[in-house]
Design a protein around this motif. Sequence first.
Motif, PDB file in Angstrom:
ATOM      1  N   ASN A  92     -27.212   0.124  44.411  1.00 34.11           N
ATOM      2  CA  ASN A  92     -26.390  -1.011  43.988  1.00 34.11           C
ATOM      3  C   ASN A  92     -25.165  -0.519  43.233  1.00 34.11           C
ATOM      4  OD1 ASN A  92     -27.307  -0.570  41.243  1.00 34.11           O
ATOM      5  ND2 ASN A  92     -29.211  -1.535  41.861  1.00 34.11           N
ATOM      6  N   ARG A  93     -24.311  -1.457  42.832  1.00 35.23           N
ATOM      7  CA  ARG A  93     -23.058  -1.110  42.172  1.00 35.23           C
ATOM      8  C   ARG A  93     -23.142  -1.181  40.653  1.00 35.23           C
ATOM      9  NH1 ARG A  93     -18.754  -1.343  45.813  1.00 35.23           N
ATOM     10  NH2 ARG A  93     -17.901   0.154  44.375  1.00 35.23           N
ATOM     11  N   TYR A  94     -24.289  -1.611  40.101  1.00 37.00           N
ATOM     12  CA  TYR A  94     -24.392  -1.764  38.647  1.00 37.00           C
ATOM     13  C   TYR A  94     -23.903  -0.525  37.916  1.00 37.00           C
ATOM     14  CZ  TYR A  94     -27.155  -6.007  38.992  1.00 37.00           C
ATOM     15  OH  TYR A  94     -27.564  -7.276  39.239  1.00 37.00           O
ATOM     16  N   PHE A  95     -23.037  -0.730  36.998  1.00 38.56           N
ATOM     17  CA  PHE A  95     -22.551   0.300  36.085  1.00 38.56           C
ATOM     18  C   PHE A  95     -21.814   1.437  36.788  1.00 38.56           C
ATOM     19  CE2 PHE A  95     -26.633  -1.460  34.537  1.00 38.56           C
ATOM     20  CZ  PHE A  95     -26.093  -2.345  33.617  1.00 38.56           C
ATOM     21  N   ASP A  96     -21.374   1.221  38.042  1.00 34.64           N
ATOM     22  CA  ASP A  96     -20.555   2.214  38.738  1.00 34.64           C
ATOM     23  C   ASP A  96     -19.148   2.231  38.157  1.00 34.64           C
ATOM     24  OD1 ASP A  96     -22.604   2.936  40.358  1.00 34.64           O
ATOM     25  OD2 ASP A  96     -21.823   2.031  42.173  1.00 34.64           O
ATOM     26  N   ALA A  97     -18.714   1.104  37.657  1.00 34.92           N
ATOM     27  CA  ALA A  97     -17.373   1.011  37.077  1.00 34.92           C
ATOM     28  C   ALA A  97     -17.418   0.036  35.902  1.00 34.92           C
ATOM     29  CB  ALA A  97     -16.379   0.520  38.125  1.00 34.92           C
ATOM     30  N   LEU A  98     -16.648   0.297  34.887  1.00 35.72           N
ATOM     31  CA  LEU A  98     -16.629  -0.580  33.707  1.00 35.72           C
ATOM     32  C   LEU A  98     -16.134  -1.981  34.032  1.00 35.72           C
ATOM     33  CD1 LEU A  98     -15.345   1.733  30.849  1.00 35.72           C
ATOM     34  CD2 LEU A  98     -17.598   0.680  31.081  1.00 35.72           C
ATOM     35  N   TYR A  99     -15.368  -2.123  35.133  1.00 34.99           N
ATOM     36  CA  TYR A  99     -14.823  -3.438  35.488  1.00 34.99           C
ATOM     37  C   TYR A  99     -15.920  -4.492  35.622  1.00 34.99           C
ATOM     38  CZ  TYR A  99     -11.411  -0.050  37.181  1.00 34.99           C
ATOM     39  OH  TYR A  99     -10.567   1.017  37.288  1.00 34.99           O
ATOM     40  N   MET A 100     -17.077  -4.080  36.111  1.00 40.65           N
ATOM     41  CA  MET A 100     -18.168  -5.020  36.358  1.00 40.65           C
ATOM     42  C   MET A 100     -18.754  -5.578  35.064  1.00 40.65           C
ATOM     43  SD  MET A 100     -20.112  -2.948  39.362  1.00 40.65           S
ATOM     44  CE  MET A 100     -21.320  -4.225  39.626  1.00 40.65           C
ATOM     45  N   SER A 101     -18.477  -4.946  33.953  1.00 46.54           N
ATOM     46  CA  SER A 101     -19.101  -5.332  32.685  1.00 46.54           C
ATOM     47  C   SER A 101     -18.245  -6.239  31.827  1.00 46.54           C
ATOM     48  CB  SER A 101     -19.437  -4.066  31.890  1.00 46.54           C
ATOM     49  OG  SER A 101     -20.328  -3.253  32.619  1.00 46.54           O
ATOM     50  N   TYR A 102     -17.010  -6.571  32.279  1.00 44.93           N
ATOM     51  CA  TYR A 102     -16.100  -7.349  31.429  1.00 44.93           C
ATOM     52  C   TYR A 102     -15.478  -8.504  32.196  1.00 44.93           C
ATOM     53  CZ  TYR A 102     -16.579  -3.502  28.211  1.00 44.93           C
ATOM     54  OH  TYR A 102     -17.107  -2.578  27.370  1.00 44.93           O
ATOM     55  N   ASP A 103     -15.101  -9.536  31.446  1.00 46.40           N
ATOM     56  CA  ASP A 103     -14.435 -10.687  32.050  1.00 46.40           C
ATOM     57  C   ASP A 103     -12.923 -10.576  31.862  1.00 46.40           C
ATOM     58  OD1 ASP A 103     -13.866 -11.438  29.405  1.00 46.40           O
ATOM     59  OD2 ASP A 103     -15.300 -13.102  29.401  1.00 46.40           O
ATOM     60  N   ALA A 104     -12.201 -11.628  32.174  1.00 46.34           N
ATOM     61  CA  ALA A 104     -10.736 -11.623  32.104  1.00 46.34           C
ATOM     62  C   ALA A 104     -10.210 -11.469  30.686  1.00 46.34           C
ATOM     63  CB  ALA A 104     -10.177 -12.905  32.715  1.00 46.34           C
ATOM     64  N   ASN A 105     -11.035 -11.774  29.684  1.00 44.51           N
ATOM     65  CA  ASN A 105     -10.623 -11.636  28.281  1.00 44.51           C
ATOM     66  C   ASN A 105     -11.216 -10.397  27.626  1.00 44.51           C
ATOM     67  OD1 ASN A 105      -9.086 -14.097  28.124  1.00 44.51           O
ATOM     68  ND2 ASN A 105     -11.054 -15.145  28.319  1.00 44.51           N
ATOM     69  N   ASN A 106     -11.667  -9.455  28.460  1.00 43.32           N
ATOM     70  CA  ASN A 106     -12.274  -8.209  27.990  1.00 43.32           C
ATOM     71  C   ASN A 106     -13.498  -8.431  27.114  1.00 43.32           C
ATOM     72  OD1 ASN A 106     -10.619  -6.385  29.338  1.00 43.32           O
ATOM     73  ND2 ASN A 106      -9.016  -6.606  27.802  1.00 43.32           N
ATOM     74  N   GLN A 107     -14.237  -9.493  27.394  1.00 46.55           N
ATOM     75  CA  GLN A 107     -15.508  -9.745  26.719  1.00 46.55           C
ATOM     76  C   GLN A 107     -16.640  -9.249  27.626  1.00 46.55           C
ATOM     77  OE1 GLN A 107     -15.668 -11.134  23.548  1.00 46.55           O
ATOM     78  NE2 GLN A 107     -13.465 -10.812  23.720  1.00 46.55           N
ATOM     79  N   ALA A 108     -17.683  -8.720  27.014  1.00 49.82           N
ATOM     80  CA  ALA A 108     -18.830  -8.248  27.790  1.00 49.82           C
ATOM     81  C   ALA A 108     -19.426  -9.413  28.580  1.00 49.82           C
ATOM     82  CB  ALA A 108     -19.876  -7.645  26.866  1.00 49.82           C
TER      83      ALA A 108
END
Length: 187
Positions: free
Chosen positions: A48-64
């Motif tokens: 799967n792609r989990y945690f392959d890139a930090l982008y997946m962990s944040y929203d448009a306001n840089n909140q987790a």
Amino acid sequence: YDSVEARLRKRLSNNWSAEVSYTWSRLFGNYGGLASSDESGRTSPNINRYFDALYMSYDANNQAVEGLLPTDRPHVFKFQGTYDFNFGLSIGAFASVQSGYPLSSTITWQGYPVYFNGRGDLGRSPTYKSFDMNVSQEFRIGGRSRLVLAANFDNLFDLETPLDYFTYNPWRSGVNPPDSTFFGGPW
């Protein structure tokens, strides 16, 4: 995953049995499990792609991005019952009613899914309902031999509930935009 379950069971006696259960639960976090429910149908464990890139962990306001996961169904009611007639006929039924699952807006950033509005921003899918039935007839054909004819009826009443929604927005980040665009603030 947190849950509370109540179950009532009547074991087979006097030709019938039944079981009723209700589960109240909450599935919360940022990891949907080995089969990756965040990836619309991926079922290959640990691929799967989990945690392959930090982008997946944040929203448009840089909140987790943490919240209700895609397979969260807070209310699940199930019923199962059987009746065995003395002349070899058996009838069984199974019914299930479940809350809809959370729907979330996503985009793709450098090929990775991003929950830009957080999880569950689109509400829930409709309530899922199903009713299945099984009928079987046993015939003794001599000695210890028996013949059983059986029929299964899945979704007996043709209850139509969508099983999936595709909530991807028709936007892609393009070819390798700089990380500063994503992490540079609200976008």
